[in-house]
Design a protein around this motif. Structure first.
Motif, PDB file in Angstrom:
ATOM      1  N   ARG A 256       0.734  -1.508   0.150  1.00 45.78           N
ATOM      2  CA  ARG A 256       0.031   0.136   0.246  1.00 45.78           C
ATOM      3  C   ARG A 256       0.735   1.508   0.337  1.00 45.78           C
ATOM      4  NH1 ARG A 256      -5.700  -0.168   2.156  1.00 45.78           N
ATOM      5  NH2 ARG A 256      -6.540  -2.431   0.973  1.00 45.78           N
TER       6      ARG A 256
ATOM      7  N   GLY B 108      -8.158   0.715 -21.509  1.00 36.87           N
ATOM      8  CA  GLY B 108      -8.504   0.620 -20.392  1.00 36.87           C
ATOM      9  C   GLY B 108      -7.797   1.005 -19.505  1.00 36.87           C
TER      10      GLY B 108
ATOM     11  N   LEU C  32      -9.360   3.516 -16.490  1.00 35.41           N
ATOM     12  CA  LEU C  32      -9.778   3.422 -15.409  1.00 35.41           C
ATOM     13  C   LEU C  32      -9.660   4.296 -14.175  1.00 35.41           C
ATOM     14  CD1 LEU C  32     -11.290   1.037 -13.496  1.00 35.41           C
ATOM     15  CD2 LEU C  32      -9.060  -0.141 -13.384  1.00 35.41           C
TER      16      LEU C  32
ATOM     17  N   LYS D 117      -8.152   5.455  -4.302  1.00 27.60           N
ATOM     18  CA  LYS D 117      -9.177   3.324  -4.453  1.00 27.60           C
ATOM     19  C   LYS D 117      -8.614   3.450  -6.448  1.00 27.60           C
ATOM     20  CE  LYS D 117     -13.284   4.104  -2.138  1.00 27.60           C
ATOM     21  NZ  LYS D 117     -14.274   4.719  -2.081  1.00 27.60           N
TER      22      LYS D 117
ATOM     23  N   ARG E 271      -5.586   0.938  -6.366  1.00 29.85           N
ATOM     24  CA  ARG E 271      -6.041  -0.136  -6.237  1.00 29.85           C
ATOM     25  C   ARG E 271      -6.452  -1.046  -7.165  1.00 29.85           C
ATOM     26  NH1 ARG E 271      -6.316   1.225  -1.103  1.00 29.85           N
ATOM     27  NH2 ARG E 271      -8.748   1.892  -0.846  1.00 29.85           N
ATOM     28  N   ALA E 272      -7.553  -0.228  -7.374  1.00 30.71           N
ATOM     29  CA  ALA E 272      -8.227  -0.881  -9.076  1.00 30.71           C
ATOM     30  C   ALA E 272      -6.945  -1.024 -10.032  1.00 30.71           C
ATOM     31  CB  ALA E 272      -9.394  -0.301  -9.573  1.00 30.71           C
TER      32      ALA E 272
ATOM     33  N   ILE F 223      -5.133  -4.675  -9.925  1.00 27.98           N
ATOM     34  CA  ILE F 223      -5.837  -5.878 -10.013  1.00 27.98           C
ATOM     35  C   ILE F 223      -6.065  -5.826 -10.779  1.00 27.98           C
ATOM     36  CG2 ILE F 223      -7.784  -7.300  -9.662  1.00 27.98           C
ATOM     37  CD1 ILE F 223      -8.296  -5.719  -6.726  1.00 27.98           C
ATOM     38  N   LEU F 224      -6.662  -4.463 -12.180  1.00 26.26           N
ATOM     39  CA  LEU F 224      -6.705  -5.001 -13.302  1.00 26.26           C
ATOM     40  C   LEU F 224      -4.865  -5.370 -13.687  1.00 26.26           C
ATOM     41  CD1 LEU F 224      -8.679  -4.895 -15.355  1.00 26.26           C
ATOM     42  CD2 LEU F 224      -8.068  -2.743 -16.163  1.00 26.26           C
TER      43      LEU F 224
ATOM     44  N   VAL G  67      -4.354  -8.636 -12.923  1.00 24.76           N
ATOM     45  CA  VAL G  67      -4.771  -9.105 -14.536  1.00 24.76           C
ATOM     46  C   VAL G  67      -4.572  -9.615 -15.866  1.00 24.76           C
ATOM     47  CG1 VAL G  67      -6.988 -10.155 -15.053  1.00 24.76           C
ATOM     48  CG2 VAL G  67      -7.337  -9.149 -12.862  1.00 24.76           C
TER      49      VAL G  67
ATOM     50  N   LEU H 102     -14.990 -13.507 -16.206  1.00 22.01           N
ATOM     51  CA  LEU H 102     -14.121 -11.993 -16.564  1.00 22.01           C
ATOM     52  C   LEU H 102     -14.993 -11.021 -16.609  1.00 22.01           C
ATOM     53  CD1 LEU H 102     -12.377 -12.690 -19.977  1.00 22.01           C
ATOM     54  CD2 LEU H 102     -10.838 -12.924 -18.080  1.00 22.01           C
TER      55      LEU H 102
ATOM     56  N   MET I 253     -15.419  -9.518 -13.200  1.00 24.71           N
ATOM     57  CA  MET I 253     -14.380  -8.826 -12.494  1.00 24.71           C
ATOM     58  C   MET I 253     -14.199  -7.328 -12.915  1.00 24.71           C
ATOM     59  SD  MET I 253     -10.564  -9.523 -14.459  1.00 24.71           S
ATOM     60  CE  MET I 253     -10.532  -8.774 -15.420  1.00 24.71           C
TER      61      MET I 253
ATOM     62  N   LEU J  84     -14.959  -3.883 -10.543  1.00 27.34           N
ATOM     63  CA  LEU J  84     -14.115  -2.591 -10.826  1.00 27.34           C
ATOM     64  C   LEU J  84     -14.785  -1.750 -10.727  1.00 27.34           C
ATOM     65  CD1 LEU J  84     -11.038  -4.411 -13.031  1.00 27.34           C
ATOM     66  CD2 LEU J  84     -10.850  -3.548 -10.680  1.00 27.34           C
TER      67      LEU J  84
ATOM     68  N   LEU K 102     -18.571   3.119  -9.616  1.00 28.21           N
ATOM     69  CA  LEU K 102     -18.888   3.878 -10.339  1.00 28.21           C
ATOM     70  C   LEU K 102     -20.183   4.017 -11.100  1.00 28.21           C
ATOM     71  CD1 LEU K 102     -15.883   3.465 -12.782  1.00 28.21           C
ATOM     72  CD2 LEU K 102     -16.041   5.801 -10.742  1.00 28.21           C
TER      73      LEU K 102
ATOM     74  N   LEU L 248     -12.201  -2.509 -21.054  1.00 24.51           N
ATOM     75  CA  LEU L 248     -11.400  -3.063 -19.286  1.00 24.51           C
ATOM     76  C   LEU L 248     -11.951  -4.668 -19.960  1.00 24.51           C
ATOM     77  CD1 LEU L 248     -12.109  -1.440 -16.049  1.00 24.51           C
ATOM     78  CD2 LEU L 248     -10.621  -0.920 -18.140  1.00 24.51           C
TER      79      LEU L 248
ATOM     80  N   ALA M 209     -10.182 -11.724  -8.559  1.00 20.75           N
ATOM     81  CA  ALA M 209      -9.354 -10.823  -8.398  1.00 20.75           C
ATOM     82  C   ALA M 209     -10.792  -9.540  -8.276  1.00 20.75           C
ATOM     83  CB  ALA M 209      -9.016 -10.388 -10.014  1.00 20.75           C
TER      84      ALA M 209
ATOM     85  N   ALA N 125     -10.992  -8.898  -4.242  1.00 23.35           N
ATOM     86  CA  ALA N 125     -10.969  -7.756  -4.135  1.00 23.35           C
ATOM     87  C   ALA N 125     -10.424  -7.082  -4.254  1.00 23.35           C
ATOM     88  CB  ALA N 125      -8.712  -8.543  -4.941  1.00 23.35           C
ATOM     89  N   ALA N 126     -10.769  -6.750  -5.702  1.00 24.34           N
ATOM     90  CA  ALA N 126     -11.872  -5.386  -6.433  1.00 24.34           C
ATOM     91  C   ALA N 126     -12.402  -4.433  -5.134  1.00 24.34           C
ATOM     92  CB  ALA N 126     -12.481  -5.802  -7.252  1.00 24.34           C
TER      93      ALA N 126
ATOM     94  N   SER O 226     -11.169  -3.522  -1.870  1.00 25.55           N
ATOM     95  CA  SER O 226     -10.102  -2.305  -1.743  1.00 25.55           C
ATOM     96  C   SER O 226     -11.268  -0.778  -1.873  1.00 25.55           C
ATOM     97  CB  SER O 226      -9.346  -2.675  -2.835  1.00 25.55           C
ATOM     98  OG  SER O 226      -9.421  -2.729  -3.890  1.00 25.55           O
ATOM     99  N   LEU O 227     -12.630  -1.093  -3.225  1.00 22.67           N
ATOM    100  CA  LEU O 227     -13.157  -0.188  -3.339  1.00 22.67           C
ATOM    101  C   LEU O 227     -14.161  -0.027  -2.399  1.00 22.67           C
ATOM    102  CD1 LEU O 227     -13.701  -0.930  -7.324  1.00 22.67           C
ATOM    103  CD2 LEU O 227     -12.314   0.870  -6.198  1.00 22.67           C
TER     104      LEU O 227
ATOM    105  N   GLU P 182     -13.303   0.339   0.676  1.00 20.49           N
ATOM    106  CA  GLU P 182     -13.251   0.650   2.356  1.00 20.49           C
ATOM    107  C   GLU P 182     -13.357   2.119   2.158  1.00 20.49           C
ATOM    108  OE1 GLU P 182      -9.125  -0.184   1.870  1.00 20.49           O
ATOM    109  OE2 GLU P 182      -9.630  -2.749   2.429  1.00 20.49           O
TER     110      GLU P 182
END
Lengths: 254, 45, 223
Positions: free
Chosen positions: A81, A137, A141, A150, A153-154, A157-158, A161, C145, C148, C152, C156, C166, C213, C216-217, C220-221, C223
């Motif tokens: 972090r 992408g 994001l 945030k 972190r997003a 992750i992407l 992946v 997919l 995921m 993310l 939004l 994405l 994944a 995790a997203a 973390s989002l 929080e």
């Protein structure tokens, strides 16, 4: 190691290293360009158009190198972090997209005189195109999620992946390409490249790598400053209206 | 030099893109440092 | 824990049916896609029969993605996502179950409708069987997919388009092997087994990877 990861220390380090790095980049780039146009021979088949290779291959290499940098920073974001990792990750995405774009455009400009067409659905071109889309992408994001932590972190992750998925994409595009063998005359990149061509290529690759590192350090510095500015603006606004302002970002150690 | 047009275009586009990135980053840096120094001035006052 | 997961599965199915964002709408969209293509490329039955598997796969890909942006968003808006996140059940399993429910409500109807629409595209019986099998095996991978991407973009306001940007590049392998398997079914030379096996492998891989994944997203989002 943590000493170097401290954002303030990082800023002074960048200020000290950057002039040297920029000078080395400029010198190597000048040498590389000179070698490209005056030392390297023209190809016996491709003629002078082969000189496009000396920017095409380094930018292809950087499109990968940049993704690896981003993935390493993504680990830093998710595991430790660390704000510096967030900044490095954010700075790398547009650079990666830019170098991938250069790779695609120069490849297209190389392909037109050689294959007679701007674009073939060749396995390599296609997988670089998909990589470019992944970069776009990631940038989208970053731009959409407002809160920096945030978003980091997003994006992390992407990115990770993508690390798993990019080899799969590469493999499947190769498979798809052999299935629909195109009529192009693209030979599987000969490893037997003459030393007279290899040296200019290596110099250019090194110059591009240094260029990327300098730009990346500068952009990372910008992101750190941007966060600091954000935090200070929040604190100032908070002081002005007596502690009512949104303090979500204020505790972030920047 | 054969195919000179393509070669010139490739190098020009590549360096235009990279230079564009570089200029953007430097400008961004100037704007950020200026904003930061302005903020610290108002704080001192 | 199993009972909680089963309850979640049924809840998501029920929601999909009642709100209508699930199965029926996806199939209608699929039908519209199939209808639009002949207008664009002309009513030549030979051509349509040849590119039929590709049309059906692209239609399934888009129909799956369009429904997926609400997968976590609706739960985020009404607060149940916070409850799911704080539950004793691992969030990864919750994501897996939600994906399974979503696939049952949208992916499965798509795969079952594919042979009917394939007939309209003048596809041979063998090709119809091939495309149905490949969609059955491949659409779960698209759902995982997409989950995921949905995780993310859950917080939004307008995540749908971003989610497509994405997820679509990541879905390239599934599309390649899905269409290859479907096309190979009616082709005497190409083998159906190889692309189909790889497609199954992709589905299994995404079933294992994507829940981690996505969880995790979501963590973390939130929080």
């Amino acid at each position: 190691m943590w000493k170097y990861a401290n954002p303030t220390f990082f800023l002074t380090l960048v200020d000290r290293v950057l002039p040297w790095l920029a000078a080395a980049t400029a010198a190597l780039m000048a040498a590389g360009l000179y070698m490209t146009f005056f030392v390297a021979p023209a190809d016996y088949q491709q003629g002078d158009a082969v000189r496009i290779m000396y920017i095409h291959v380094p930018s292809a290499w950087l499109s990968m190198f940049c993704y690896m940098t981003m993935a390493a920073s993504a680990l830093g974001t998710l595991v430790w972090r660390h704000p510096l990792a967030d900044a490095a990750q954010k700075a790398a995405a547009p650079l990666g997209a830019a170098f991938t774009f250069v790779c695609l455009v120069t490849g297209s400009l190389w392909g037109k005189p050689m294959w007679g067409t701007w674009w073939v659905w060749d396995a390599r071109l296609t997988s670089v195109l998909v990589l470019f889309l992944i970069y776009l992408g990631l940038i989208a994001l970053w731009q959409t999620i407002e809160e920096p932590g945030k978003a980091a972190r997003a994006a992390a992750i992407l990115t990770l992946v993508g690390v798993v998925n990019i080899p799969i994409i590469k493999f499947s595009v190769d498979w798809w390409n052999t299935l629909h063998q195109p009529a192009s005359v693209f030979r599987a990149g000969g490893p037997t490249i003459a030393p007279s061509m290899l040296w200019p290529l290596l110099v250019m690759a090194l110059a591009f790598t240094l260029l990327f590192i300098s730009l990346h350090l500068m952009a990372t510095r910008n992101e750190i400053l941007r966060r600091r500015l954000h935090r200070l603006t929040m604190l100032a606004a908070n002081a002005a209206d007596g502690g009512q302002a949104d303090l979500r970002f204020a505790d972030m150690e920047v | 030099m054969d195919h000179a047009g393509y070669i010139i275009a490739a190098f020009a586009i590549a360096f235009a893109v990279v230079a564009g990135m570089g200029i953007g980053i430097v400008r961004d840096h100037r704007a950020l440092t200026r904003a930061l120094s302005r903020l610290s001035e108002t704080r001192r006052n | 824990m199993t009972r909680a997961l089963a309850a979640l599965f049924l809840r998501d199915l029920r929601l999909a049916r009642r709100i209508g964002g699930g199965g029926s709408m996806g199939v209608v969209f699929f039908l519209i896609m199939v209808t639009i293509v002949p207008f664009a490329i002309g009513p030549d039955l030979n051509l349509l029969g040849r590119i039929g598997p590709a049309i059906l796969w692209i239609g399934a890909l888009l129909a799956t993605l369009l429904g997926l942006d609400r997968l976590f968003q609706a739960d985020h808006e009404d607060g149940s996502l916070d409850l799911l996140r704080m539950a004793d059940t691992p969030l990864e399993l919750i994501v897996l179950v939600k994906c399974a429910a979503h696939w049952t409500a949208t992916g499965l109807p798509l795969a079952l409708a594919a042979p009917v629409f394939g007939v309209m595209l003048a596809m041979e019986p063998q090709a119809l069987a091939g495309v149905t099998l490949s969609l059955l095996a491949g659409t779960p991978a698209l759902t995982f997919l997409g989950a995921m991407g949905a995780a993310l973009t859950a917080t939004l306001r307008r995540g749908g388009l971003l989610m497509a940007i994405l997820v679509l590049p990541m879905a390239v392998p599934v599309l390649i092997f899905g269409v290859s398997a479907a096309a190979a079914a009616s082709d005497a030379v190409a083998s159906f087994g190889t692309p189909f096996m790889i497609l199954c492998a992709l589905t299994l891989l995404s079933a294992v990877g994507a829940p981690f994944a996505a969880a995790a997203a979501l963590r973390s989002l939130g929080e």
